[in-house]
Design an enzyme around this catalytic site. Structure first.
Site, PDB file in Angstrom:
ATOM      1  N   GLY A  14      16.843   0.861   6.155  1.00  0.00           N
ATOM      2  CA  GLY A  14      17.262   1.811   4.870  1.00  0.00           C
ATOM      3  C   GLY A  14      17.340   0.950   3.709  1.00  0.00           C
ATOM      4  O   GLY A  14      17.905   1.693   2.744  1.00  0.00           O
ATOM      5  N   ASN A  16      15.457  -0.079   1.454  1.00  0.00           N
ATOM      6  CA  ASN A  16      14.679   0.697   0.194  1.00  0.00           C
ATOM      7  C   ASN A  16      15.016   1.938  -0.155  1.00  0.00           C
ATOM      8  O   ASN A  16      15.242   2.361  -0.947  1.00  0.00           O
ATOM      9  CB  ASN A  16      12.995   0.611   0.768  1.00  0.00           C
ATOM     10  CG  ASN A  16      12.367  -0.729   0.416  1.00  0.00           C
ATOM     11  OD1 ASN A  16      12.370  -1.192  -0.600  1.00  0.00           O
ATOM     12  ND2 ASN A  16      12.305  -1.536   1.515  1.00  0.00           N
ATOM     13  N   MET A  92       8.184   3.554  10.796  1.00  0.00           N
ATOM     14  CA  MET A  92       7.309   2.579  11.928  1.00  0.00           C
ATOM     15  C   MET A  92       6.202   3.511  12.871  1.00  0.00           C
ATOM     16  O   MET A  92       5.600   2.866  13.594  1.00  0.00           O
ATOM     17  CB  MET A  92       8.241   1.864  12.702  1.00  0.00           C
ATOM     18  CG  MET A  92       9.029   0.996  12.169  1.00  0.00           C
ATOM     19  SD  MET A  92       8.046  -0.181  11.064  1.00  0.00           S
ATOM     20  CE  MET A  92       7.477  -1.079  12.380  1.00  0.00           C
ATOM     21  N   ARG A  93       6.045   4.663  12.319  1.00  0.00           N
ATOM     22  CA  ARG A  93       4.876   5.490  12.967  1.00  0.00           C
ATOM     23  C   ARG A  93       3.661   5.531  12.203  1.00  0.00           C
ATOM     24  O   ARG A  93       3.854   5.698  10.860  1.00  0.00           O
ATOM     25  CB  ARG A  93       5.407   6.997  13.331  1.00  0.00           C
ATOM     26  CG  ARG A  93       6.127   6.995  14.668  1.00  0.00           C
ATOM     27  CD  ARG A  93       6.920   8.168  14.683  1.00  0.00           C
ATOM     28  NE  ARG A  93       7.803   7.871  15.826  1.00  0.00           N
ATOM     29  CZ  ARG A  93       7.637   7.828  17.072  1.00  0.00           C
ATOM     30  NH1 ARG A  93       6.563   8.447  17.376  1.00  0.00           N
ATOM     31  NH2 ARG A  93       8.613   7.526  17.918  1.00  0.00           N
ATOM     32  N   LEU A  95       0.859   8.041  10.672  1.00  0.00           N
ATOM     33  CA  LEU A  95       0.925   9.333  10.742  1.00  0.00           C
ATOM     34  C   LEU A  95      -0.629   9.639  10.755  1.00  0.00           C
ATOM     35  O   LEU A  95      -1.730   9.023  10.415  1.00  0.00           O
ATOM     36  CB  LEU A  95       1.170   9.831   9.436  1.00  0.00           C
ATOM     37  CG  LEU A  95       2.764   9.641   9.251  1.00  0.00           C
ATOM     38  CD1 LEU A  95       3.206   9.824   7.739  1.00  0.00           C
ATOM     39  CD2 LEU A  95       3.435  10.751  10.005  1.00  0.00           C
ATOM     40  N   ASN A 109       4.075   5.018   0.290  1.00  0.00           N
ATOM     41  CA  ASN A 109       4.718   3.928   1.210  1.00  0.00           C
ATOM     42  C   ASN A 109       4.862   2.677   0.451  1.00  0.00           C
ATOM     43  O   ASN A 109       4.223   2.290  -0.687  1.00  0.00           O
ATOM     44  CB  ASN A 109       3.752   3.710   2.268  1.00  0.00           C
ATOM     45  CG  ASN A 109       4.083   2.828   3.418  1.00  0.00           C
ATOM     46  OD1 ASN A 109       5.123   2.696   3.838  1.00  0.00           O
ATOM     47  ND2 ASN A 109       3.366   1.682   3.892  1.00  0.00           N
ATOM     48  N   HIS A 111       4.714  -1.463   1.425  1.00  0.00           N
ATOM     49  CA  HIS A 111       4.393  -2.398   2.331  1.00  0.00           C
ATOM     50  C   HIS A 111       4.827  -3.958   1.989  1.00  0.00           C
ATOM     51  O   HIS A 111       4.458  -4.028   0.845  1.00  0.00           O
ATOM     52  CB  HIS A 111       2.950  -2.273   2.475  1.00  0.00           C
ATOM     53  CG  HIS A 111       2.379  -3.204   3.822  1.00  0.00           C
ATOM     54  ND1 HIS A 111       2.640  -3.113   4.938  1.00  0.00           N
ATOM     55  CD2 HIS A 111       1.437  -4.383   3.419  1.00  0.00           C
ATOM     56  CE1 HIS A 111       1.985  -3.851   5.677  1.00  0.00           C
ATOM     57  NE2 HIS A 111       1.570  -4.960   4.998  1.00  0.00           N
ATOM     58  N   ASP A 147      -1.825   1.325   6.215  1.00  0.00           N
ATOM     59  CA  ASP A 147      -1.640   0.382   5.175  1.00  0.00           C
ATOM     60  C   ASP A 147      -2.862   0.310   4.080  1.00  0.00           C
ATOM     61  O   ASP A 147      -3.110  -0.698   3.332  1.00  0.00           O
ATOM     62  CB  ASP A 147      -1.147  -0.994   5.450  1.00  0.00           C
ATOM     63  CG  ASP A 147       0.146  -0.896   6.261  1.00  0.00           C
ATOM     64  OD1 ASP A 147       1.041  -0.136   6.077  1.00  0.00           O
ATOM     65  OD2 ASP A 147       0.088  -1.776   7.242  1.00  0.00           O
ATOM     66  N   GLU A 176      10.724  -5.605  -3.547  1.00  0.00           N
ATOM     67  CA  GLU A 176      10.402  -4.321  -2.828  1.00  0.00           C
ATOM     68  C   GLU A 176      11.507  -3.314  -3.626  1.00  0.00           C
ATOM     69  O   GLU A 176      11.106  -2.129  -3.978  1.00  0.00           O
ATOM     70  CB  GLU A 176      10.599  -4.251  -1.516  1.00  0.00           C
ATOM     71  CG  GLU A 176       9.583  -5.110  -0.744  1.00  0.00           C
ATOM     72  CD  GLU A 176       9.599  -4.742   0.877  1.00  0.00           C
ATOM     73  OE1 GLU A 176       9.869  -3.574   1.072  1.00  0.00           O
ATOM     74  OE2 GLU A 176       9.494  -5.646   1.484  1.00  0.00           O
TER      75      GLU A 176
END
Ligand code: GRF
Length: 218
Positions: A14, A16, A92-93, A95, A109, A111, A147, A176
């Site tokens: 966490g 970010n 980490m899933r 969608l 997102n 990356h 991504d 980031e």
């Protein structure tokens, strides 16, 4: 001025999320975090949300039994919180296309590479192995391919000769933490539009600006 209501969806550390929490702590920042959701009970990010007094919850994928049910629980929680923008931050899933479509252009997102280079996992190791001189990070709208999706902001980071995946990851992570809040800020100000799957940033002359600070003088 009403602030844009954001939810942050995480799976782990966490950092970010923390960058977004810190940005939102500035009263003039045009967004606020209304909910933090994790698919991991022990995600350190949940503690960060707690410390910042932000509503947070763990949705147990096992208890839900399958991706479709997990996603409908997630969808329900997001709607309940009034989220207008959903920020994936180390989630980490993958969608489903249906979920992604439902939240189209409201789901972003971060990356750790300069997409479309190095989608997927182990980006820093792969950048080093490829001999890339530059890597970086990307904030993008989410589409159903992993991504992929219109790029909102990117920052480039040099790869130096003695880099390990860990040293490179640390250097990229610092950037980031700069571009994610900046992307949220631009969205909240209504400066971002997607035209033919390419992001336009209002107030920016193409080719005239740095990716870090795309709105000079703002
Ligand atoms: C970050 O490198 C992010 O780009 C990637 O996963 C990592 C999450 O780190 N998607 P954190 O949980 O935000 O610290």
């Amino acid at each position: 001025m009403a602030r844009l209501k954001c939810a942050v969806v995480i799976s782990g550390r966490g950092s970010n999320l923390q960058a977004l929490i810190d940005a939102c702590a500035t009263p003039s920042f045009p967004a606020e975090i209304v909910n933090v959701i994790s698919d991991k009970a022990d995600a350190a990010g949940l503690k960060r949300a707690q410390a910042a007094k932000i509503p947070h919850r763990f949705i147990d994928p096992k208890e839900q039994g399958g991706r479709a049910r997990f996603e409908s629980a997630l969808d329900e929680a997001l709607i309940e919180s009034g989220a207008e923008l959903v920020c994936l931050a180390g989630f980490m899933r993958v969608l489903s296309a249906g979920f992604v479509e439902k939240w189209r252009d409201k789901l972003i997102n971060i990356h750790p590479s300069l997409l479309p280079a190095f989608p997927g996992l182990h980006t820093h190791q792969r950048a080093i192995e490829a001999g890339a001189r530059l890597t970086g990070c990307t904030v993008h709208f989410v589409r159903s391919d992993v991504d992929s999706g219109p790029i909102i902001l990117q920052a480039a980071v040099p790869v130096v000769p003695d880099d390990t995946p860990e040293t490179l990851a640390d250097r990229v992570l610092t950037t980031e933490h700069r571009i994610y809040p900046e992307a949220v800020r631009l969205i909240a100000l209504g400066r971002i539009t997607v035209v033919d799957e390419v992001v336009r940033i209002d107030g920016v002359k193409p080719g005239k600006t740095s990716p870090f600070n795309p709105v000079p003088g703002d």
